[in-house]
Write a protein that holds these residues in place. Structure first.
Motif, short mmCIF file in Angstrom:
data_model
loop_
_atom_site.label_atom_id
_atom_site.label_comp_id
_atom_site.label_asym_id
_atom_site.label_seq_id
_atom_site.Cartn_x
_atom_site.Cartn_y
_atom_site.Cartn_z
N THR A 145 64.30 61.33 -10.44
CA THR A 145 63.94 59.72 -10.09
C THR A 145 63.41 59.16 -9.23
O THR A 145 63.93 59.61 -8.18
N ALA A 149 62.72 53.64 -9.08
CA ALA A 149 64.03 53.06 -10.55
C ALA A 149 65.74 53.22 -9.65
O ALA A 149 66.35 52.45 -10.18
N ASN A 153 69.38 50.73 -10.03
CA ASN A 153 69.88 51.03 -11.15
C ASN A 153 71.81 50.52 -10.56
O ASN A 153 72.22 51.42 -9.00
N ALA A 256 59.85 50.47 -15.33
CA ALA A 256 61.94 50.35 -16.04
C ALA A 256 61.44 48.95 -16.52
O ALA A 256 62.88 48.64 -16.36
#
Length: 269
Positions: A145, A149, A153, A256
């Motif tokens: 990833t 991003a 998270n 995202a």
């Protein structure tokens, strides 16, 4: 959505105002009324922040877990508070001050086991003394990833939001689309240390400032930034404006479901 420095600042203010005192706990809106009744008259022990979660501690009576989400706000004021204005989910008050919580994404009374379960799901918080950046590194170093991003998270790093994400990547010249597994250990260690410093400064100043001394408005002879979020930044919400370092227009894209900002030259792929 408020980033972690805001939540830590709120925790400090709650503790300063109510810590060790018997408090009145109500829910003028009514949505937290049953739990407020259980807490009313309890001693407020302390508030604690972990990432974007705020925990209000009432000893054996439990914890109130608050997540502000996109619209939540806390207002502190003097006096016990009269009739509530607006949809106040939770009011904590004493004879000389009160705090009104409006519009949170979550406001629930939980026990210690439930609190620990929430904490177990979160990554390390740069603002906590007990944070272990190694936990985040293990996730990042194995991931395909993008690092942009991963930083958003909350299970990887708790408390970092869109502004700190964009700014720390810029400050270390890291392409936001680079896979986590291609970030070097030295880069990660430097970014973590920077987040600790920047976010602590944010707690103290109640705003996010990320530009180095040589890039401040005074040093560059430029006007100060005018933005609802305040603070001097390199790339966040500066799309198409010249980079403060190299002059390249700042880029913007969707990642995202959040806006991503970076300098294509300073953060070359």
């Amino acid at each position: 959505m408020p980033e972690g420095h805001v939540i830590h600042r709120l925790a400090g203010t709650y503790t300063d105002r109510f810590g060790g005192r018997v408090t009145s706990v109500t829910s003028p809106q009514g949505r937290f009324a049953a739990s407020a009744k259980l807490l009313d008259g309890s001693v407020f022990e302390a508030a604690e922040a972990f990432g974007k979660h705020l925990f209000l501690g009432f000893g054996d009576a439990g914890w109130v877990r608050v997540h502000l989400g996109l619209y939540g706000k806390v207002a502190f004021a003097e006096g016990p508070g009269g009739a509530a204005v607006g949809q106040v989910r939770l009011r904590v008050s004493t004879s000389d001050g009160h705090a009104d919580l409006r519009g949170p994404a979550a406001c629930e009374l939980i026990g210690e086991a439930e609190r620990e379960a929430v904490l177990d799901r979160l990554g390390p918080d740069p603002l906590r003394a007990d944070a272990d950046p190694e936990r985040a590194w293990r996730r990042i170093s194995r991931s395909r990833t993008s690092i942009a991003a991963l930083l958003m998270n909350q299970e990887v790093v708790a408390g970092v939001g869109n502004i700190y994400r964009a700014e720390v990547l810029f400050r270390h010249g890291v392409d936001p689309y680079r896979e986590g597994r291609n970030v070097t250990r030295d880069e990660w260690d430097a970014m973590w240390a920077d987040l600790v410093v920047l976010m602590r400064a944010g707690v103290g100043a109640a705003r996010i400032d990320t530009v180095r001394e040589e890039h401040t408005p005074e040093a560059m002879g430029r006007p100060p930034r005018v933005d609802d979020h305040g603070g001097e930044v390199y790339v966040y919400r500066r799309a198409s404006m010249p980079c403060l370092v190299c002059g390249t227009p700042v880029a913007q894209a969707d990642l995202a479901a959040r806006n991503l900002f970076w300098c294509p030259s300073c953060q070359e792929a």
